[in-house]
Design a protein around this motif. Structure first.
Motif, PDB file in Angstrom:
ATOM      1  N   LEU A   1      -2.549 -41.932-161.594  1.00 15.14           N
ATOM      2  CA  LEU A   1      -3.321 -43.172-161.753  1.00 15.14           C
ATOM      3  C   LEU A   1      -2.422 -44.321-162.191  1.00 15.14           C
ATOM      4  O   LEU A   1      -2.583 -45.458-161.734  1.00 15.14           O
ATOM      5  CB  LEU A   1      -4.453 -42.971-162.761  1.00 15.14           C
ATOM      6  N   TYR A   2      -1.462 -44.042-163.059  1.00 16.20           N
ATOM      7  CA  TYR A   2      -0.522 -45.068-163.491  1.00 16.20           C
ATOM      8  C   TYR A   2       0.364 -45.523-162.327  1.00 16.20           C
ATOM      9  O   TYR A   2       0.673 -46.705-162.195  1.00 16.20           O
ATOM     10  CB  TYR A   2       0.333 -44.538-164.648  1.00 16.20           C
ATOM     11  N   ALA A   3       0.744 -44.572-161.477  1.00 17.20           N
ATOM     12  CA  ALA A   3       1.609 -44.892-160.333  1.00 17.20           C
ATOM     13  C   ALA A   3       0.911 -45.811-159.341  1.00 17.20           C
ATOM     14  O   ALA A   3       1.573 -46.583-158.643  1.00 17.20           O
ATOM     15  CB  ALA A   3       2.066 -43.617-159.648  1.00 17.20           C
ATOM     16  N   ILE A   4      -0.404 -45.744-159.283  1.00 15.33           N
ATOM     17  CA  ILE A   4      -1.144 -46.633-158.376  1.00 15.33           C
ATOM     18  C   ILE A   4      -0.852 -48.090-158.716  1.00 15.33           C
ATOM     19  O   ILE A   4      -0.658 -48.919-157.827  1.00 15.33           O
ATOM     20  CB  ILE A   4      -2.661 -46.351-158.459  1.00 15.33           C
ATOM     21  N   PHE A   5      -0.809 -48.399-159.989  1.00  8.64           N
ATOM     22  CA  PHE A   5      -0.651 -49.786-160.420  1.00  8.64           C
ATOM     23  C   PHE A   5       0.809 -50.218-160.534  1.00  8.64           C
ATOM     24  O   PHE A   5       1.096 -51.331-160.967  1.00  8.64           O
ATOM     25  CB  PHE A   5      -1.399 -50.008-161.732  1.00  8.64           C
ATOM     26  N   GLN A   6       1.715 -49.365-160.123  1.00  9.03           N
ATOM     27  CA  GLN A   6       3.132 -49.709-160.084  1.00  9.03           C
ATOM     28  C   GLN A   6       3.557 -50.076-158.664  1.00  9.03           C
ATOM     29  O   GLN A   6       4.702 -49.886-158.282  1.00  9.03           O
ATOM     30  CB  GLN A   6       3.972 -48.542-160.610  1.00  9.03           C
ATOM     31  N   TYR A   7       2.625 -50.632-157.881  1.00  8.86           N
ATOM     32  CA  TYR A   7       2.884 -50.908-156.470  1.00  8.86           C
ATOM     33  C   TYR A   7       3.945 -51.977-156.263  1.00  8.86           C
ATOM     34  O   TYR A   7       4.549 -52.045-155.200  1.00  8.86           O
ATOM     35  CB  TYR A   7       1.593 -51.304-155.746  1.00  8.86           C
ATOM     36  N   LYS A   8       4.214 -52.804-157.257  1.00  7.09           N
ATOM     37  CA  LYS A   8       5.254 -53.826-157.109  1.00  7.09           C
ATOM     38  C   LYS A   8       6.652 -53.234-157.237  1.00  7.09           C
ATOM     39  O   LYS A   8       7.614 -53.820-156.763  1.00  7.09           O
ATOM     40  CB  LYS A   8       5.070 -54.930-158.146  1.00  7.09           C
ATOM     41  N   ASN A   9       6.762 -52.100-157.874  1.00  3.67           N
ATOM     42  CA  ASN A   9       8.046 -51.446-158.066  1.00  3.67           C
ATOM     43  C   ASN A   9       7.990 -50.056-157.423  1.00  3.67           C
ATOM     44  O   ASN A   9       7.620 -49.078-158.061  1.00  3.67           O
ATOM     45  CB  ASN A   9       8.369 -51.349-159.556  1.00  3.67           C
ATOM     46  N   ARG A  10       8.351 -49.987-156.173  1.00  6.85           N
ATOM     47  CA  ARG A  10       8.238 -48.744-155.426  1.00  6.85           C
ATOM     48  C   ARG A  10       9.211 -47.677-155.922  1.00  6.85           C
ATOM     49  O   ARG A  10       8.936 -46.488-155.789  1.00  6.85           O
ATOM     50  CB  ARG A  10       8.420 -49.016-153.936  1.00  6.85           C
ATOM     51  N   LEU A  11      10.325 -48.078-156.494  1.00  5.72           N
ATOM     52  CA  LEU A  11      11.251 -47.080-157.043  1.00  5.72           C
ATOM     53  C   LEU A  11      10.632 -46.366-158.253  1.00  5.72           C
ATOM     54  O   LEU A  11      10.831 -45.157-158.435  1.00  5.72           O
ATOM     55  CB  LEU A  11      12.577 -47.732-157.418  1.00  5.72           C
ATOM     56  N   THR A  12       9.885 -47.110-159.051  1.00  7.63           N
ATOM     57  CA  THR A  12       9.168 -46.493-160.169  1.00  7.63           C
ATOM     58  C   THR A  12       8.097 -45.550-159.648  1.00  7.63           C
ATOM     59  O   THR A  12       7.904 -44.457-160.189  1.00  7.63           O
ATOM     60  CB  THR A  12       8.536 -47.567-161.071  1.00  7.63           C
ATOM     61  N   GLN A  13       7.402 -45.967-158.594  1.00 11.98           N
ATOM     62  CA  GLN A  13       6.395 -45.093-157.995  1.00 11.98           C
ATOM     63  C   GLN A  13       7.028 -43.797-157.488  1.00 11.98           C
ATOM     64  O   GLN A  13       6.468 -42.718-157.679  1.00 11.98           O
ATOM     65  CB  GLN A  13       5.694 -45.791-156.823  1.00 11.98           C
ATOM     66  N   THR A  14       8.177 -43.912-156.863  1.00 11.63           N
ATOM     67  CA  THR A  14       8.870 -42.721-156.369  1.00 11.63           C
ATOM     68  C   THR A  14       9.273 -41.813-157.526  1.00 11.63           C
ATOM     69  O   THR A  14       9.132 -40.589-157.436  1.00 11.63           O
ATOM     70  CB  THR A  14      10.115 -43.129-155.555  1.00 11.63           C
ATOM     71  N   ALA A  15       9.750 -42.394-158.600  1.00 11.26           N
ATOM     72  CA  ALA A  15      10.131 -41.598-159.773  1.00 11.26           C
ATOM     73  C   ALA A  15       8.902 -40.911-160.378  1.00 11.26           C
ATOM     74  O   ALA A  15       8.977 -39.739-160.795  1.00 11.26           O
ATOM     75  CB  ALA A  15      10.806 -42.478-160.812  1.00 11.26           C
ATOM     76  N   LEU A  16       7.780 -41.615-160.430  1.00  7.37           N
ATOM     77  CA  LEU A  16       6.560 -41.015-160.965  1.00  7.37           C
ATOM     78  C   LEU A  16       6.064 -39.877-160.073  1.00  7.37           C
ATOM     79  O   LEU A  16       5.565 -38.865-160.569  1.00  7.37           O
ATOM     80  CB  LEU A  16       5.479 -42.078-161.140  1.00  7.37           C
ATOM     81  N   CYS A  17       6.229 -40.023-158.769  1.00  7.29           N
ATOM     82  CA  CYS A  17       5.875 -38.932-157.853  1.00  7.29           C
ATOM     83  C   CYS A  17       6.789 -37.729-158.071  1.00  7.29           C
ATOM     84  O   CYS A  17       6.338 -36.578-157.973  1.00  7.29           O
ATOM     85  CB  CYS A  17       5.927 -39.406-156.407  1.00  7.29           C
ATOM     86  N   ALA A  18       8.048 -37.973-158.364  1.00  7.77           N
ATOM     87  CA  ALA A  18       8.977 -36.870-158.642  1.00  7.77           C
ATOM     88  C   ALA A  18       8.579 -36.151-159.931  1.00  7.77           C
ATOM     89  O   ALA A  18       8.621 -34.915-160.006  1.00  7.77           O
ATOM     90  CB  ALA A  18      10.396 -37.394-158.734  1.00  7.77           C
ATOM     91  N   VAL A  19       8.183 -36.915-160.933  1.00 14.14           N
ATOM     92  CA  VAL A  19       7.715 -36.316-162.192  1.00 14.14           C
ATOM     93  C   VAL A  19       6.467 -35.488-161.931  1.00 14.14           C
ATOM     94  O   VAL A  19       6.325 -34.373-162.448  1.00 14.14           O
ATOM     95  CB  VAL A  19       7.463 -37.411-163.251  1.00 14.14           C
TER      96      VAL A  19
END
Length: 157
Positions: free
Chosen positions: A72-90
């Motif tokens: 859910l947190y990764a949804i709102f990190q759409y401006k920073n796709r690298l953070t989203q990728t890191a959250l998906c890895a976690v």
């Protein structure tokens, strides 16, 4: 943007984790009808005769809830796709840990109850976790594709 396809996948991961928390993961019926082992997100219980033993597996429920919250947190990190990728890895690491805990509890610890050759039945909660693993891989793929598209368009400017 928030209306990307990976947003749907990340939201569905959170829904799948809610399903995994609310439904049983595994059960095994023993040789006698009074023998039964049961695994849910919060407890591992087994019954032999009239005696019921309950082991708490709160760490499993915590990991499942964390995966849902991180997605859910990764949804709102759409401006920073690298953070989203890191959250998906976690999320992938936590989902792997969840699967490891479940398989240990069911295949190794569950052997001592009832018939050792019978591994029991995996239920709705377990399959929800498998769906979350697939959805996480899909979300990560689409996030990386968006990042590649943005980098390609910046190169043209």
């Amino acid at each position: 943007m928030i209306q990307r396809v990976q947003t749907i996948f990340l939201f569905l991961i959170a829904v799948a984790m809610g399903v995994a928390l609310a439904n049983p993961l595994w059960e095994k019926v023993g040789a006698q009808p009074t023998e039964m082992a049961h695994l849910s997100a919060l407890q591992y219980s087994y019954q032999q005769g009239i005696t019921t033993f309950v082991d708490s597996v709160w760490y499993l429920a915590l990991l499942i809830a964390l995966v849902g919250l991180v997605s859910l947190y990764a949804i709102f990190q759409y401006k920073n796709r690298l953070t989203q990728t890191a959250l998906c890895a976690v999320n992938a690491l936590m989902l792997t840990a969840i699967m490891g805990i479940i398989l240990y509890k069911t295949l190794y610890a569950g052997k001592e109850y009832g018939d050792p050759g019978d591994q029991g039945n995996f239920l709705t909660g377990f399959y929800a976790i498998i769906v979350a693993l697939v959805l996480n891989a899909l979300a990560n793929r689409f996030i990386r594709r968006d990042e590649k598209l943005v980098r390609g368009s910046e190169r043209l400017r």
